[in-house]
Design a protein around this motif. Structure first.
Motif, PDB file in Angstrom:
ATOM      1  N   GLY A  59       0.774  -1.228   0.000  1.00 21.58           N
ATOM      2  CA  GLY A  59       0.000   0.000   0.000  1.00 21.58           C
ATOM      3  C   GLY A  59       0.807   1.281   0.000  1.00 21.58           C
ATOM      4  N   ARG A  60       2.121   1.204  -0.058  1.00 21.04           N
ATOM      5  CA  ARG A  60       2.938   2.417  -0.092  1.00 21.04           C
ATOM      6  C   ARG A  60       2.897   3.032  -1.489  1.00 21.04           C
ATOM      7  N   ILE A  61       3.031   4.347  -1.528  1.00 19.15           N
ATOM      8  CA  ILE A  61       3.004   5.075  -2.791  1.00 19.15           C
ATOM      9  C   ILE A  61       4.246   5.949  -2.869  1.00 19.15           C
ATOM     10  N   GLU A 159     -20.710  10.001   1.525  1.00 19.99           N
ATOM     11  CA  GLU A 159     -19.383   9.422   1.700  1.00 19.99           C
ATOM     12  C   GLU A 159     -18.404  10.509   2.139  1.00 19.99           C
ATOM     13  N   VAL A 160     -17.360  10.109   2.860  1.00 25.21           N
ATOM     14  CA  VAL A 160     -16.344  11.056   3.331  1.00 25.21           C
ATOM     15  C   VAL A 160     -15.519  11.556   2.153  1.00 25.21           C
ATOM     16  N   PRO A 176     -11.941   8.714  -1.040  1.00 27.51           N
ATOM     17  CA  PRO A 176     -11.455   7.398  -0.613  1.00 27.51           C
ATOM     18  C   PRO A 176     -12.319   6.276  -1.172  1.00 27.51           C
ATOM     19  N   TYR A 177     -11.688   5.128  -1.395  1.00 24.11           N
ATOM     20  CA  TYR A 177     -12.428   3.934  -1.802  1.00 24.11           C
ATOM     21  C   TYR A 177     -11.719   2.707  -1.247  1.00 24.11           C
ATOM     22  N   LEU A 178     -12.438   1.644  -1.082  1.00 21.11           N
ATOM     23  CA  LEU A 178     -11.872   0.401  -0.568  1.00 21.11           C
ATOM     24  C   LEU A 178     -11.595  -0.539  -1.715  1.00 21.11           C
ATOM     25  N   ASP A 179     -10.456  -1.251  -1.637  1.00 24.07           N
ATOM     26  CA  ASP A 179     -10.128  -2.246  -2.653  1.00 24.07           C
ATOM     27  C   ASP A 179     -10.967  -3.482  -2.498  1.00 24.07           C
TER      28      ASP A 179
END
Length: 179
Positions: A59-61, A159-160, A176-179
């Motif tokens: 998850g690092r970018i 949604e936030v 934001p979104y979830l995988d």
């Protein structure tokens, strides 16, 4: 490493593509062949903007954005910024014994005495009440508060969202979104 070259506000010529591929080959010693990186080129006034983003395992970018009046110099600055981030990331991963499969750390000398800020901690926690609003109202609230970002609930989908002021003076939004 696989490069995804994208242009905005101008045509990406073969010269620029070849130059980018040649220069970004310098990063091959740090990444495996399967790693992908998005490289966006934009023309803003007299400047070329180069923005590169790599999504690493865990998850690092890694992200770098640079600009210059010539695209070769902007590319060089961008790569230098990425190498600095890789070095910083390498030390933290090694100290935390986390997996860093995306980056070939053997390309660096191991310096376990390198000073790393392991005492990263949250010194203040703030609870906020978020209310539904549209993005224009969120920007207005952010400006009224004198902040450079603002968290809110989107009125349409509840949604936030986060709006933020960019360095160039315009605004951005994080969804934001979830995988």
């Amino acid at each position: 490493m696989k490069l995804n070259l994208i242009a905005k506000n101008f045509t990406l010529t073969d010269d620029i593509k070849n130059e980018a591929n040649k220069k970004f080959d310098r990063l091959d010693k740090y990444f495996d062949d399967q790693q992908e990186m998005d490289v966006r080129f934009a023309k803003e006034g007299n400047f070329y903007v180069v923005e590169s983003t790599a999504f690493l395992n865990g998850g690092r970018i890694l992200r770098s954005e640079t600009s210059d009046d010539t695209y070769p110099t902007a590319i060089d600055k961008n790569i230098d910024g990425l190498v600095r981030q890789i070095r910083k990331n390498k030390t933290k991963l090694m100290r935390n014994r986390q997996s860093g499969d995306s980056i070939k750390y053997e390309s660096f000398e191991v310096d376990l005495d390198e000073k790393v800020d392991d005492d990263t901690k949250i010194v203040r926690r703030k609870e906020i009440h978020v209310k539904p609003m549209d993005e224009q109202e969120a920007i207005l609230q952010m400006e009224l508060l004198g902040h450079n970002f603002f968290v809110y609930l989107d009125a349409e989908d509840n949604e936030v969202r986060v709006v933020y002021k960019r360095k160039k003076g315009d605004y951005g939004q994080i969804v934001p979104y979830l995988d």
